[in-house]
Motif scaffolding. Structure first.
Motif, PDB file in Angstrom:
ATOM      1  N   THR A  72      -5.202 -44.707   8.346  1.00 39.60           N
ATOM      2  CA  THR A  72      -3.899 -45.032   8.927  1.00 39.60           C
ATOM      3  C   THR A  72      -2.998 -45.667   7.872  1.00 39.60           C
ATOM      4  OG1 THR A  72      -2.775 -46.191  10.747  1.00 39.60           O
ATOM      5  CG2 THR A  72      -4.626 -47.315   9.722  1.00 39.60           C
TER       6      THR A  72
ATOM      7  N   GLU B  33     -13.042 -46.481  14.785  1.00 37.01           N
ATOM      8  CA  GLU B  33     -12.278 -46.361  16.021  1.00 37.01           C
ATOM      9  C   GLU B  33     -12.218 -44.916  16.527  1.00 37.01           C
ATOM     10  OE1 GLU B  33      -8.476 -48.383  15.962  1.00 37.01           O
ATOM     11  OE2 GLU B  33      -9.107 -49.561  14.229  1.00 37.01           O
ATOM     12  N   ILE B  34     -12.764 -43.975  15.769  1.00 38.54           N
ATOM     13  CA  ILE B  34     -12.621 -42.553  16.081  1.00 38.54           C
ATOM     14  C   ILE B  34     -13.855 -42.030  16.793  1.00 38.54           C
ATOM     15  CG2 ILE B  34     -12.201 -40.270  15.084  1.00 38.54           C
ATOM     16  CD1 ILE B  34      -9.920 -42.351  14.762  1.00 38.54           C
TER      17      ILE B  34
ATOM     18  N   TYR C 112      -7.167 -41.238  18.883  1.00 35.32           N
ATOM     19  CA  TYR C 112      -8.395 -41.681  18.226  1.00 35.32           C
ATOM     20  C   TYR C 112      -9.650 -41.071  18.864  1.00 35.32           C
ATOM     21  CZ  TYR C 112      -5.726 -45.300  15.785  1.00 35.32           C
ATOM     22  OH  TYR C 112      -4.838 -45.970  14.976  1.00 35.32           O
TER      23      TYR C 112
ATOM     24  N   HIS D 266     -17.804 -44.866  19.816  1.00 37.39           N
ATOM     25  CA  HIS D 266     -17.416 -45.147  18.438  1.00 37.39           C
ATOM     26  C   HIS D 266     -18.654 -45.326  17.563  1.00 37.39           C
ATOM     27  CE1 HIS D 266     -13.361 -45.513  19.844  1.00 37.39           C
ATOM     28  NE2 HIS D 266     -13.704 -46.464  20.696  1.00 37.39           N
TER      29      HIS D 266
END
Length: 639
Positions: free
Chosen positions: A286, A299-300, A60, A381
């Motif tokens: 996801t 979250e990346i 991530y 994030h």
């Protein structure tokens, strides 16, 4: 007794002899995958159409290697001098790696025709052998092809060979996906390409990516024509036939391309990522079944701006080999153009937050603000837009610049006060959380010069709360440094306390104040943000209201021509809670091309963090700007 020992020796000898074949036939234990390698390029033209690497420990949060510079010279491996769309694959025995890429240099040759691809092979991810394929020259029946785009590789367990597949176009026909098998040493194709897949709707299909899950091959691709986006088809056999699934999989309305799927380590989840190419960003989703996908952008994090790449799970040993070969770059800390960074440690959440100017807009014309969160100062994030001036304010719709924030507990509850520059005035917005939502105050907080000041701008606010008195002070000004005490609720100034405390002629803008061991430290930026000599100086005081004493050698951070780092300025400072550990957050020209941009370098900036240290006498040691940045900091978990 001797006979008994001889007998025991004979028995042991026979037992060992029986065990040896079993021990010898046991394969060496394979190290599990525990990290990820992201292979990508970054843009159009010189030095951008080249293979770059980034790594991640969790799939991530990614950091560029080699300071986001190429790890393989395109001129050495390609016919055109450029490569795009790199795809990487681990061999079935785990001992080799294969990489393929489009042979294309769009500045030299435009968007076509292009006829070739590049094949690469490695035993260690560090040293690569390469070869070139020109489809039109190798196979006469394909002499009219004008596009050879985005090749990828997958192992075919039926043919027991590595299949290369890519999109290809004749004339103005629709792009279709073709395939051929690589030869044994992965330097050429064994035979002429064959058709693998066409868009059932008749339009083009490009950027195919195939993954096997539970015996089913999932082919993801981008449709072109009416209703562009990412779709998938499935098949029981790698070579088809494929059944089309009509729903679009991207979770954005923006144009996308270059999808890639990989499985997360030690998980039953998959990541589908794609290049949101008009926005200069990647989007991650996801899925557990490769049917339903959920966006996980919050979250990346990446400290680079990738274009059409792929991710490969790797072992810790491979991760270490890559980071030993090419330095891991923690600077910049954010991917993209951001400047004037304000940093906050929030007591309420036990996390850090960055509030920058959204940069990359001509002449600083951005109109909204974002916030980023982190638990370690390294992985950040994107929490999204927290204030949009045209939508949320009635008095300012332009020039969203240089914010600051303060957390304060009022009547037992945490409140967040966000001061910012808008239309060359200072505004205020408030929220109950560090990520918002923020509500604007409804009118400018400051919209005129201080008494006695005739020039400059009302911008660059900074709020400092004195730990000795718990009083809060607002500082602001371009061309002058002004200060005033704020009311206890931070919603107004005490006008009788307003004063101008400009430290010396080096002051331009960007005031920031901290307190350490009985001393108040004042930081400011010198020169113009469009200048390579933009830099930070400091002074000290015994009061938050001045006067400010100027130490000898008071430069905090400045350019390093040897490293190609320029325009280091407009800082904030963060102290790790409970420790005498400090960091400086600042912006610099975008690396490496900022220095070539002229004035545009001043609004194409990136945010960095480096350590700030003090001498025994309390003076500040000059900071060396770096690409490596800092290591992740550890915080006590908030109860």
């Amino acid at each position: 007794m001797i006979l008994r020992l001889q007998w025991l020796s004979f028995v042991l000898f026979m037992l060992i002899g029986c065990l040896e074949p079993t021990l010898a036939s046991t394969p060496p234990r394979k190290e599990p995958n525990s990290a990820y390698l992201f292979v990508y390029f970054i843009g159009k033209g010189n030095n951008q159409e080249a293979i770059r690497f980034a790594v991640s420990k969790d799939g991530y949060n990614y950091k560029a290697l080699n300071y986001n510079q190429p790890v393989i010279a395109s001129e050495a491996i390609s016919a055109t001098g450029g490569v795009r769309d790199p795809h990487i694959l681990r061999s079935e025995d785990g001992q080799s790696f294969y990489m393929v890429a489009t042979d294309m240099h769009t500045v030299k040759y435009g968007w076509g025709p292009n006829h070739g691809m590049v094949l690469l092979k490695s035993k260690d991810l560090v040293n690569w052998e390469s070869s070139k394929i020109d489809i039109t020259k190798t196979y006469p029946e394909f002499k009219d092809v004008n596009r050879v785009w985005a090749p990828q590789t997958i192992y075919d367990p039926v043919a027991k060979k590595y299949m290369i597949y890519w999109s290809m176009r004749f004339g103005q026909d629709a792009d279709k996906v073709y395939y051929a098998y690589a030869n044994a040493d992965f330097t050429a194709l064994e035979s002429a390409p064959k058709l693998l897949f066409t868009n059932p709707q008749g339009g083009s299909c490009i950027d195919a990516d195939i993954i096997n899950k539970d015996g089913v091959y999932h082919l993801f691709y981008k449709t072109e024509g009416s209703g562009n986006g990412i779709k998938q088809s499935t098949a029981k056999n790698l070579t088809g036939p494929y059944t089309q699934h009509d729903e679009y999989l991207q979770q954005t309305k923006d144009p996308v391309e270059g999808s890639g799927v990989f499985k997360l380590n030690n998980s039953d989840s998959y990541i589908l990522m794609y290049d949101v190419y008009t926005k200069g960003r990647y989007e991650f989703t996801t899925s557990k079944d490769l049917k339903k996908f959920t966006k996980v952008d919050h979250e990346i994090s990446m400290n680079f701006l990738p274009r059409h790449g792929t991710v490969l799970p790797i072992t810790n040993a491979e991760y270490q080999a890559l980071t030993q070969k090419w330095p891991l770059a923690n600077n910049p800390v954010l991917g993209g153009y951001y400047a004037d960074p304000e940093i906050l440690y929030a007591e309420k959440t036990g996390k850090f937050y960055l509030y920058p100017t959204s940069d990359g807009y001509h002449s600083w014309s951005g109109t909204s603000f974002k916030v980023f969160s982190s638990g370690n100062l390294v992985n950040w994030h994107d929490e999204g837009v927290i204030l949009d001036l045209p939508k949320q304010t009635t008095w300012a719709n332009r020039n969203a610049w240089a914010p600051c924030i303060v957390e304060k507990k009022i009547n037992g509850k945490y409140k967040y006060f966000y001061f910012y520059s808008g239309a060359q005035k200072i505004g205020l917005a408030t929220a109950d959380e560090p990520t918002g939502p923020f509500t604007d105050f409804g009118k400018p907080f400051i919209d005129k010069h201080p008494k006695g000041v005739n020039g400059g701008q009302e911008i660059d606010p900074d709020v400092f709360t004195d730990p000795k008195t718990n009083k809060s002070y607002l500082y602001w000004g371009n061309g002058y440094m002004a200060v005033a005490e704020l009311s206890d609720d931070l919603l107004s100034m005490k006008p009788e306390t307003e004063k101008v405390i400009t430290p010396d002629p080096t002051f331009r803008e960007g005031t920031y104040v901290v307190y350490r061991k009985g001393t108040y430290y004042f930081f400011w930026s010198e020169d113009d943000t469009r200048s390579e000599n933009y830099r930070v100086r400091y002074g000290t005081s015994k009061s938050p209201l001045g006067p400010i004493t100027i130490p000898a050698n008071n430069i905090v951070i400045e350019k390093d021509k040897n490293l190609g780092i320029y325009g280091t300025g407009h800082n904030s400072i963060i102290q790790i809670p409970g420790k005498d550990e400090w960091y400086i957050v600042y912006h610099r020209f975008h690396y490496p091309d900022g220095i070539t941009m002229g004035d545009a370098a001043g609004y194409n900036r990136e945010t960095c963090i480096d350590a700030l240290t003090f001498n025994a006498d309390g003076s500040i040691k000059k900071v060396q700007p770096t690409f490596n940045g800092i290591k992740p900091v550890s915080l006590k978990k908030k109860k």
